[in-house]
Design a protein around this motif. Structure first.
Motif, PDB file in Angstrom:
ATOM      1  N   GLY A  71      -3.991 -28.649  31.008  1.00 10.54           N
ATOM      2  CA  GLY A  71      -3.581 -28.463  32.390  1.00 10.54           C
ATOM      3  C   GLY A  71      -4.254 -27.287  33.048  1.00 10.54           C
ATOM      4  O   GLY A  71      -4.323 -26.202  32.474  1.00 10.54           O
ATOM      5  N   ILE A  72      -4.745 -27.512  34.236  1.00  8.44           N
ATOM      6  CA  ILE A  72      -5.396 -26.444  35.001  1.00  8.44           C
ATOM      7  C   ILE A  72      -4.348 -25.686  35.800  1.00  8.44           C
ATOM      8  O   ILE A  72      -4.206 -24.478  35.661  1.00  8.44           O
ATOM      9  N   PHE A  73      -3.624 -26.387  36.629  1.00 12.83           N
ATOM     10  CA  PHE A  73      -2.623 -25.741  37.479  1.00 12.83           C
ATOM     11  C   PHE A  73      -1.228 -25.850  36.879  1.00 12.83           C
ATOM     12  O   PHE A  73      -0.431 -24.940  36.979  1.00 12.83           O
ATOM     13  N   ILE A  74      -0.957 -26.974  36.263  1.00 16.02           N
ATOM     14  CA  ILE A  74       0.331 -27.199  35.608  1.00 16.02           C
ATOM     15  C   ILE A  74       0.056 -27.381  34.125  1.00 16.02           C
ATOM     16  O   ILE A  74      -0.601 -28.332  33.717  1.00 16.02           O
ATOM     17  N   LYS A  75       0.521 -26.450  33.315  1.00 18.32           N
ATOM     18  CA  LYS A  75       0.326 -26.515  31.871  1.00 18.32           C
ATOM     19  C   LYS A  75       1.314 -27.507  31.270  1.00 18.32           C
ATOM     20  O   LYS A  75       2.503 -27.449  31.544  1.00 18.32           O
ATOM     21  N   THR A  76       0.815 -28.395  30.441  1.00 18.83           N
ATOM     22  CA  THR A  76       1.652 -29.367  29.746  1.00 18.83           C
ATOM     23  C   THR A  76       1.476 -29.161  28.249  1.00 18.83           C
ATOM     24  O   THR A  76       0.349 -29.186  27.750  1.00 18.83           O
ATOM     25  N   ARG A  77       2.576 -28.946  27.576  1.00 16.99           N
ATOM     26  CA  ARG A  77       2.566 -28.851  26.114  1.00 16.99           C
ATOM     27  C   ARG A  77       3.356 -30.033  25.580  1.00 16.99           C
ATOM     28  O   ARG A  77       4.506 -30.227  25.936  1.00 16.99           O
ATOM     29  N   THR A  78       2.710 -30.810  24.725  1.00 15.37           N
ATOM     30  CA  THR A  78       3.313 -32.029  24.196  1.00 15.37           C
ATOM     31  C   THR A  78       3.395 -31.941  22.680  1.00 15.37           C
ATOM     32  O   THR A  78       2.418 -31.571  22.032  1.00 15.37           O
ATOM     33  N   LEU A  79       4.541 -32.295  22.142  1.00 18.77           N
ATOM     34  CA  LEU A  79       4.721 -32.416  20.696  1.00 18.77           C
ATOM     35  C   LEU A  79       4.905 -33.891  20.364  1.00 18.77           C
ATOM     36  O   LEU A  79       5.784 -34.543  20.921  1.00 18.77           O
ATOM     37  N   VAL A  80       4.067 -34.405  19.503  1.00 21.77           N
ATOM     38  CA  VAL A  80       4.170 -35.791  19.061  1.00 21.77           C
ATOM     39  C   VAL A  80       4.596 -35.758  17.594  1.00 21.77           C
ATOM     40  O   VAL A  80       3.812 -35.346  16.730  1.00 21.77           O
ATOM     41  N   PRO A  81       5.839 -36.160  17.286  1.00 20.47           N
ATOM     42  CA  PRO A  81       6.281 -36.172  15.885  1.00 20.47           C
ATOM     43  C   PRO A  81       5.474 -37.186  15.073  1.00 20.47           C
ATOM     44  O   PRO A  81       5.206 -38.299  15.528  1.00 20.47           O
ATOM     45  N   MET A  82       5.070 -36.799  13.877  1.00 18.88           N
ATOM     46  CA  MET A  82       4.287 -37.698  13.012  1.00 18.88           C
ATOM     47  C   MET A  82       5.035 -38.989  12.730  1.00 18.88           C
ATOM     48  O   MET A  82       4.427 -40.043  12.595  1.00 18.88           O
ATOM     49  N   ILE A  83       6.341 -38.909  12.671  1.00 19.17           N
ATOM     50  CA  ILE A  83       7.150 -40.090  12.372  1.00 19.17           C
ATOM     51  C   ILE A  83       7.011 -41.156  13.470  1.00 19.17           C
ATOM     52  O   ILE A  83       7.218 -42.336  13.230  1.00 19.17           O
ATOM     53  N   ARG A  84       6.630 -40.728  14.686  1.00 19.02           N
ATOM     54  CA  ARG A  84       6.484 -41.649  15.822  1.00 19.02           C
ATOM     55  C   ARG A  84       5.089 -42.259  15.942  1.00 19.02           C
ATOM     56  O   ARG A  84       4.884 -43.195  16.699  1.00 19.02           O
ATOM     57  N   VAL A  85       4.130 -41.720  15.208  1.00 20.47           N
ATOM     58  CA  VAL A  85       2.748 -42.199  15.318  1.00 20.47           C
ATOM     59  C   VAL A  85       2.644 -43.594  14.713  1.00 20.47           C
ATOM     60  O   VAL A  85       3.023 -43.822  13.565  1.00 20.47           O
ATOM     61  N   GLN A  86       2.144 -44.542  15.516  1.00 21.00           N
ATOM     62  CA  GLN A  86       1.972 -45.911  15.038  1.00 21.00           C
ATOM     63  C   GLN A  86       0.548 -46.173  14.563  1.00 21.00           C
ATOM     64  O   GLN A  86       0.331 -46.778  13.531  1.00 21.00           O
ATOM     65  N   HIS A  87      -0.422 -45.738  15.356  1.00 17.41           N
ATOM     66  CA  HIS A  87      -1.814 -45.852  14.935  1.00 17.41           C
ATOM     67  C   HIS A  87      -2.676 -44.848  15.698  1.00 17.41           C
ATOM     68  O   HIS A  87      -2.248 -44.295  16.696  1.00 17.41           O
ATOM     69  N   VAL A  88      -3.878 -44.640  15.169  1.00 18.97           N
ATOM     70  CA  VAL A  88      -4.786 -43.639  15.729  1.00 18.97           C
ATOM     71  C   VAL A  88      -6.151 -44.287  15.933  1.00 18.97           C
ATOM     72  O   VAL A  88      -6.672 -44.954  15.041  1.00 18.97           O
ATOM     73  N   ASP A  89      -6.727 -44.096  17.110  1.00 17.14           N
ATOM     74  CA  ASP A  89      -8.041 -44.648  17.452  1.00 17.14           C
ATOM     75  C   ASP A  89      -9.007 -43.529  17.792  1.00 17.14           C
ATOM     76  O   ASP A  89      -8.593 -42.428  18.152  1.00 17.14           O
ATOM     77  N   THR A  90     -10.294 -43.856  17.750  1.00 17.05           N
ATOM     78  CA  THR A  90     -11.301 -42.997  18.369  1.00 17.05           C
ATOM     79  C   THR A  90     -11.963 -43.813  19.467  1.00 17.05           C
ATOM     80  O   THR A  90     -12.200 -45.014  19.306  1.00 17.05           O
ATOM     81  N   ASN A  91     -12.222 -43.165  20.590  1.00 19.02           N
ATOM     82  CA  ASN A  91     -12.902 -43.796  21.725  1.00 19.02           C
ATOM     83  C   ASN A  91     -14.190 -43.052  21.994  1.00 19.02           C
ATOM     84  O   ASN A  91     -14.252 -41.830  21.852  1.00 19.02           O
ATOM     85  N   GLN A  92     -15.210 -43.811  22.433  1.00 15.32           N
ATOM     86  CA  GLN A  92     -16.497 -43.191  22.701  1.00 15.32           C
ATOM     87  C   GLN A  92     -17.233 -44.023  23.744  1.00 15.32           C
ATOM     88  O   GLN A  92     -17.774 -45.066  23.439  1.00 15.32           O
ATOM     89  N   GLY A  93     -17.232 -43.541  24.973  1.00 14.29           N
ATOM     90  CA  GLY A  93     -17.988 -44.206  26.025  1.00 14.29           C
ATOM     91  C   GLY A  93     -19.453 -43.816  25.940  1.00 14.29           C
ATOM     92  O   GLY A  93     -19.859 -43.033  25.071  1.00 14.29           O
ATOM     93  N   PRO A  94     -20.270 -44.322  26.860  1.00 21.53           N
ATOM     94  CA  PRO A  94     -21.712 -44.054  26.782  1.00 21.53           C
ATOM     95  C   PRO A  94     -22.076 -42.569  26.932  1.00 21.53           C
ATOM     96  O   PRO A  94     -22.995 -42.093  26.272  1.00 21.53           O
ATOM     97  N   ILE A  95     -21.360 -41.844  27.778  1.00 21.17           N
ATOM     98  CA  ILE A  95     -21.688 -40.427  27.954  1.00 21.17           C
ATOM     99  C   ILE A  95     -21.272 -39.638  26.719  1.00 21.17           C
ATOM    100  O   ILE A  95     -22.034 -38.791  26.228  1.00 21.17           O
ATOM    101  N   LEU A  96     -20.081 -39.907  26.197  1.00 15.73           N
ATOM    102  CA  LEU A  96     -19.651 -39.233  24.969  1.00 15.73           C
ATOM    103  C   LEU A  96     -20.606 -39.552  23.817  1.00 15.73           C
ATOM    104  O   LEU A  96     -20.958 -38.677  23.030  1.00 15.73           O
ATOM    105  N   ARG A  97     -21.030 -40.810  23.720  1.00 13.34           N
ATOM    106  CA  ARG A  97     -21.939 -41.227  22.642  1.00 13.34           C
ATOM    107  C   ARG A  97     -23.259 -40.460  22.728  1.00 13.34           C
ATOM    108  O   ARG A  97     -23.814 -40.031  21.718  1.00 13.34           O
ATOM    109  N   LYS A  98     -23.772 -40.274  23.947  1.00 10.35           N
ATOM    110  CA  LYS A  98     -25.027 -39.546  24.152  1.00 10.35           C
ATOM    111  C   LYS A  98     -24.939 -38.130  23.588  1.00 10.35           C
ATOM    112  O   LYS A  98     -25.906 -37.603  23.041  1.00 10.35           O
ATOM    113  N   PHE A  99     -23.771 -37.510  23.700  1.00 10.80           N
ATOM    114  CA  PHE A  99     -23.589 -36.135  23.239  1.00 10.80           C
ATOM    115  C   PHE A  99     -22.926 -36.061  21.862  1.00 10.80           C
ATOM    116  O   PHE A  99     -22.500 -34.991  21.433  1.00 10.80           O
ATOM    117  N   LYS A 100     -22.837 -37.211  21.183  1.00 11.65           N
ATOM    118  CA  LYS A 100     -22.243 -37.306  19.838  1.00 11.65           C
ATOM    119  C   LYS A 100     -20.815 -36.751  19.802  1.00 11.65           C
ATOM    120  O   LYS A 100     -20.442 -35.983  18.910  1.00 11.65           O
TER     121      LYS A 100
END
Length: 159
Positions: free
Chosen positions: A89-118
């Motif tokens: 957050g730039i103007f409004i700071k957001t702190r989020t806690l995600v309990p591990m017990i709630r995690v269903q799955h984890v992905d990685t995303n990579q668009g063309p710009i992210l891919r260019k910069f590895k």
């Protein structure tokens, strides 16, 4: 004492976000140019054109130079055995806690710009929502994805 998250995203995120800002600016300038071309047809007051031109200068400066730096400085994360903590957050700071017990799955995303910069983003899915850790180095993102997945399985087995 509550500790704030300490890990930072890659500093290459600045370049990626600036490139995105340039793309948004070009689209904005195209829309502004079209509007400036059409406005005289409808007898719109001249001050409207001035406002569009001023906004066409201010918004690119913000999205290319100022916001990426502020956004990068404010982004932090921490993965612990029991939870994932995100701070952003730039103007409004957001702190989020995600309990591990709630995690269903984890992905990685990579668009063309992210891919260019590895770079890649890690997305943690729960039943209710998805939480993204943007712009990590590819290797770090893959390691983090497996680490969170492993911790989520352990948390699930403990229940």
């Amino acid at each position: 004492m509550v500790l704030k998250p300490q890990k930072r995203i890659s500093n290459k995120a600045l370049t990626v976000w600036r490139i995105s800002g340039v793309i948004k600016s070009v689209i904005g300038w195209s829309i502004t140019a079209t509007a400036l071309f059409i406005l005289p047809i409808f007898d719109v007051p001249f001050w409207v054109s001035i406002v569009l031109i001023v906004l066409g200068v201010i918004f690119p400066c913000l999205h290319i130079f100022i916001f990426p730096s502020l956004k990068w400085r404010s982004w932090r994360y921490e993965v612990r055995e029991e939870e994932i903590e995100l701070e952003e957050g730039i103007f409004i700071k957001t702190r989020t806690l995600v309990p591990m017990i709630r995690v269903q799955h984890v992905d990685t995303n990579q668009g063309p710009i992210l891919r260019k910069f590895k770079l890649a983003s890690v997305v943690v899915h729960t039943a209710a929502t998805a939480h993204e850790i943007p712009a990590l180095e590819e290797d770090e993102a893959e390691e983090l994805r497996f680490f969170i997945s492993r911790l989520a399985r352990v948390a699930e087995e403990d229940v």
